[in-house]
Design an enzyme around this catalytic site. Structure first.
Site, PDB file in Angstrom:
ATOM      1  N   TYR A 124       6.413  13.894  12.897  1.00  0.00           N
ATOM      2  CA  TYR A 124       7.174  15.123  13.127  1.00  0.00           C
ATOM      3  C   TYR A 124       6.968  15.685  14.529  1.00  0.00           C
ATOM      4  O   TYR A 124       7.474  16.754  14.842  1.00  0.00           O
ATOM      5  CB  TYR A 124       6.829  16.170  12.066  1.00  0.00           C
ATOM      6  CG  TYR A 124       7.440  15.854  10.712  1.00  0.00           C
ATOM      7  CD1 TYR A 124       7.699  14.550  10.349  1.00  0.00           C
ATOM      8  CD2 TYR A 124       7.756  16.843   9.807  1.00  0.00           C
ATOM      9  CE1 TYR A 124       8.239  14.221   9.129  1.00  0.00           C
ATOM     10  CE2 TYR A 124       8.306  16.542   8.562  1.00  0.00           C
ATOM     11  CZ  TYR A 124       8.544  15.222   8.243  1.00  0.00           C
ATOM     12  OH  TYR A 124       9.087  14.912   7.022  1.00  0.00           O
ATOM     13  N   ASP A 204       0.843   5.477  -1.326  1.00  0.00           N
ATOM     14  CA  ASP A 204       1.716   4.919  -2.367  1.00  0.00           C
ATOM     15  C   ASP A 204       1.048   5.005  -3.733  1.00  0.00           C
ATOM     16  O   ASP A 204       1.667   5.327  -4.742  1.00  0.00           O
ATOM     17  CB  ASP A 204       2.151   3.479  -2.035  1.00  0.00           C
ATOM     18  CG  ASP A 204       1.080   2.656  -1.351  1.00  0.00           C
ATOM     19  OD1 ASP A 204       0.027   3.210  -0.999  1.00  0.00           O
ATOM     20  OD2 ASP A 204       1.287   1.440  -1.173  1.00  0.00           O
TER      21      ASP A 204
END
Ligand code: NAI
Length: 333
Positions: A124, A204
């Site tokens: 970001y 994950d």
């Protein structure tokens, strides 16, 4: 005591949910003096910039702000004002509590974890370029300074709030240097807090474990992109974006805002659930030490949801933003 607070109504449903929140907060804490400023797509149309300097100056002056969501154009147009604000004000911690509210039926009970998201770096940072036509590079910025202040804040928050289990969430198997640096810094800081259990988990695996049994998590801390994703996953586990609050915190100021966006599909219709922003307002009251007022609003929200007579469409009801706000105000002690 009188407080100045910046109010950024924002785009889409922003003006509706900020108005609702201000009504409730004014009922419990009339000494807040709101300073309204405009940012986002609305400001861009009127003023030619989505983030006027006056907005940054106002937050710096008041040191606290309540903010509605801001629309970010996809694929083109101006860069995210949310990201720019967090960077300009060095709001390096994003803190989002994810917990069940009784009366809001979800797949899992007893969910109660807190997401800490590093708020200034990672993907970001928004540094992208096209070195040759057809090839885009996005830089995932990772600095020891940013990790250190962020991780320290998270551990101190856990110490202060009696949270005793942290998961460091990463993908250092692939991003060996950037997330490797996060793990290295965090494990070093963790040694100062032997009474807090520190584990690490691949992002994950975290997603799968959270869907199967989110009650096993207490505090999860991670970088910017993963934190954004896990926040929405968390919202989905406890009733959706209409109920999950958040805070962006730095050393000098803090901006309180919901996890959700500007919800263009329901904007202007009076259908938005104000509870996520209202709970962000509760966090703001706690932040300034107005604990009784915060507890009052929190209890009123919980009572209204528990009874279940008045709820907005996202929670399966038919109430408007105004009706649920009125119900919450009526419930205040
Ligand atoms: P969104 O959160 O605005 O909406 C996703 C879905 O959730 C929509 O169906 C919406 O109606 C629903 N929803 C969200 N908040 C709700 C509420 N309070 N009550 C009832 N339903 C609610 O996400 P989306 O559509 O991906 O983003 C829309 C815009 O918001 C984009 O421009 C995005 O960049 C921006 N955004 C801004 C954020 C911020 O200012 N912090 C955070 C997330 C997105």
């Amino acid at each position: 005591m009188e407080y100045g607070a910046t109010l950024i109504p924002g785009d889409g449903i922003g003006p509706e949910v900020t108005e609702a929140t201000v009504r409730v907060l004014e009922a419990v804490c009339p000494s807040i003096r709101w300073e309204r400023v405009e940012a986002g797509a609305g400001a861009f149309e009127k003023l030619g910039t989505p983030l006027p300097q006056s907005v940054i100056d106002s937050v710096k002056r008041n040191r606290i702000a309540l903010k509605g969501p801001l629309t970010t154009p996809v694929g083109k147009g101006f860069s995210s004002v949310n990201v720019a604000l967090r960077k300009a004000l060095e709001l390096y911690v994003s803190l989002r509590p994810v917990d069940n509210l009784s009366g809001v039926k979800t797949r899992h009970d007893n969910v109660d974890f807190v997401v800490f998201r590093e708020n200034t770096e990672g993907l970001y940072a928004g540094i992208e370029h096209e070195p040759v036509p057809g090839v885009i590079e996005s830089l995932r910025v990772s600095t020891e300074k940013a990790w250190r202040r962020f991780v320290r804040y998270a551990y101190e928050w856990c110490r202060y709030n009696g949270r005793r289990r942290i998961h460091l969430v990463h993908k250092a198997s692939i991003m060996k240097l950037s997330d490797g640096l996060f793990l290295e810094v965090a494990r070093e800081i963790a040694t100062d807090y032997p009474y807090i259990e520190t584990n690490d988990i691949l992002v994950d695996k975290l997603f799968m474990d959270m869907v199967l049994d989110p009650t096993q998590f207490d505090v999860v801390i991670m970088g910017n992109l993963f934190g954004d994703l896990v926040s929405d996953l968390g919202a989905g586990l406890v009733g959706g974006l209409g109920v999950v609050p958040g805070a962006n915190i730095g050393d000098n100021c803090a901006i309180f805002e919901a996890v959700h966006g500007s919800a263009p599909d329901i904007a202007g219709k009076g259908l938005a659930n104000p509870i996520a922003l209202l709970r962000s307002g509760v966090m703001m009251l706690e932040h300034i030490g107005e604990r009784a007022a915060a507890a009052n609003v929190d209890q009123a929200i919980r009572s209204v949801l528990e009874r279940g007579e008045v709820r907005t469409g996202d929670l399966g009801g038919r109430a408007t933003t105004r009706q649920i706000t009125d119900a919450i105000i009526a419930e205040l002690s």
